[in-house]
Design an enzyme around this catalytic site. Structure first.
Site, PDB file in Angstrom:
ATOM      1  N   PHE A 129       0.855  -1.194   0.000  1.00 24.95           N
ATOM      2  CA  PHE A 129       0.000   0.000   0.000  1.00 24.95           C
ATOM      3  C   PHE A 129       0.886   1.237   0.000  1.00 24.95           C
ATOM      4  O   PHE A 129       1.708   1.428   0.884  1.00 24.95           O
ATOM      5  CB  PHE A 129      -0.937   0.044   1.213  1.00 24.95           C
ATOM      6  CG  PHE A 129      -1.838   1.258   1.185  1.00 24.95           C
ATOM      7  CD1 PHE A 129      -2.952   1.302   0.350  1.00 24.95           C
ATOM      8  CD2 PHE A 129      -1.547   2.381   1.948  1.00 24.95           C
ATOM      9  CE1 PHE A 129      -3.766   2.433   0.289  1.00 24.95           C
ATOM     10  CE2 PHE A 129      -2.351   3.515   1.902  1.00 24.95           C
ATOM     11  CZ  PHE A 129      -3.461   3.541   1.069  1.00 24.95           C
ATOM     12  N   ASP A 216       9.243   2.691   1.646  1.00 24.06           N
ATOM     13  CA  ASP A 216       8.076   3.449   2.092  1.00 24.06           C
ATOM     14  C   ASP A 216       7.952   3.253   3.598  1.00 24.06           C
ATOM     15  O   ASP A 216       7.457   2.225   4.066  1.00 24.06           O
ATOM     16  CB  ASP A 216       6.830   2.953   1.356  1.00 24.06           C
ATOM     17  CG  ASP A 216       5.554   3.671   1.799  1.00 24.06           C
ATOM     18  OD1 ASP A 216       5.578   4.333   2.854  1.00 24.06           O
ATOM     19  OD2 ASP A 216       4.535   3.564   1.090  1.00 24.06           O
ATOM     20  N   LYS A 245       3.330   9.815   8.332  1.00 23.01           N
ATOM     21  CA  LYS A 245       2.266   9.728   9.345  1.00 23.01           C
ATOM     22  C   LYS A 245       2.668  10.304  10.704  1.00 23.01           C
ATOM     23  O   LYS A 245       2.015  11.195  11.214  1.00 23.01           O
ATOM     24  CB  LYS A 245       1.801   8.278   9.490  1.00 23.01           C
ATOM     25  CG  LYS A 245       0.937   7.823   8.312  1.00 23.01           C
ATOM     26  CD  LYS A 245       0.236   6.512   8.573  1.00 23.01           C
ATOM     27  CE  LYS A 245      -0.880   6.246   7.572  1.00 23.01           C
ATOM     28  NZ  LYS A 245      -0.475   5.419   6.418  1.00 23.01           N
TER      29      LYS A 245
END
Ligand code: PLP
Length: 301
Positions: A129, A216, A245
């Site tokens: 993702f 990532d 995040k």
């Protein structure tokens, strides 16, 4: 709750939270909740950390936004700290994880073209993702995020996660590959850890082939696994790492951090962002990093 005017992106949430403090949240009726979600890996310092809140409020009253046509001193300071924390050399700031990954994908394509590859291809993983923009959903592995959005962005090849033998077969059958983008722990894919040595093997493989290794760490970065970045558990350094995040305690931010070889591919006019790196986000990022350093011995090198 009048949510009729909202696009139906998330279904209809039934709880409205109005206040947060540390690990606690409150709804409008005064019910108290223990937060086990952390804003989906965002609030690493807990909710509304007083030092972050104060710094953000002060900055908002001073200068909230400033375009990147001007120098933003805190941008340089935060970039410097992220380079120290990662062992890398340059940072591009965006506003989200997807944007950080978009920057990485663009760098990979520049790298491919520089190598003389006409249609540079990036190797990504099953069940990955990487975000919801067209390029990042195309890079993602689940049909759930792709269905209905065809035609997908081209230029991705796919291999099973944590499986070097299958990856080598894909690599041998595609001479257009110039980079790997991988989550060191697959987050949305089910919190799947790679076996020990996988990142080391990927690093060696990318070095052999002249590929960029791009990690990532949008979800695994910012101290969430005990080191500031997950890759630091395995003693390697990637060419590019993205994070977002937990970087600024909830003020929108994303960072694409690269070594010299990768960041040298970017020159004025190739990439940019209106909000990316703005003073508000930079102060939130600096304060978050400072507190993490103070409160944890595992942060930094
Ligand atoms: C959440 C996430 C993204 C997307 O971040 P956004 O800020 O929602 O764009 C990308 N990669 C990983 C690994 C993520 O967990």
């Amino acid at each position: 709750m009048a949510t009729d005017a909202l696009m139906n992106t998330y279904g209809t949430p039934s709880i409205a939270l109005v206040k947060g403090e540390g690990v606690w949240l409150w709804d409008a009726q005064g019910n108290k909740y223990l937060d086990a979600l952390s804003g989906i890996a965002v609030c690493g310092l807990g909710h509304s950390h007083p030092s972050v809140a104060k710094a953000v409020a002060e900055q908002a009253g001073l200068l909230t936004h400033c375009s990147n046509y001007f120098s933003i001193p805190n941008q340089e300071i935060l970039a410097d700290k992220l380079c120290t924390a990662s062992g890398m050399s340059n940072v591009f700031f965006g506003n989200s994880g997807a944007e950080a990954n978009e920057a990485a994908l663009k760098i990979a394509r520049l790298h491919g073209h520089k190598k003389g590859i006409k249609l540079p291809t990036i190797l990504v993983m099953d069940n990955a993702f990487h975000g919801r923009t067209l390029a990042t959903l195309s890079a993602s592995g689940g049909r759930r995020v792709q269905a209905g959005f065809e035609p997908l962005v081209r230029g991705f090849a796919r291999a099973p996660f944590n499986d070097m033998e299958s990856l080598k077969i894909v690599a041998d059958n595609n001479t257009d590959i110039c980079a790997i983008l991988v989550e060191p722990i697959q987050g949305e894919g089910g919190v799947r850890l790679a076996s020990t040595g996988y990142l080391k093997q990927l690093r060696e493989f990318c070095d052999q082939r002249g590929w960029l290794l791009m990690l990532d760490e949008v979800q695994t970065g910012n101290g969430r696994t005990g080191k500031y970045f997950y890759f630091q558990h395995s003693g390697i350094i990637p060419d590019v790492v993205t994070t977002s995040k937990g970087l600024a305690s909830g003020v929108p931010i994303g960072a694409c951090i690269a070594n010299e070889k990768a960041s040298n591919l970017i020159s004025p006019g190739k990439h940019g962002s209106t909000f990316g790196g703005n003073p508000l986000a930079m102060v939130a990022g600096l304060k978050t990093l400072e507190i993490m350093k103070e409160e944890s011995r595992s942060v930094g090198r």
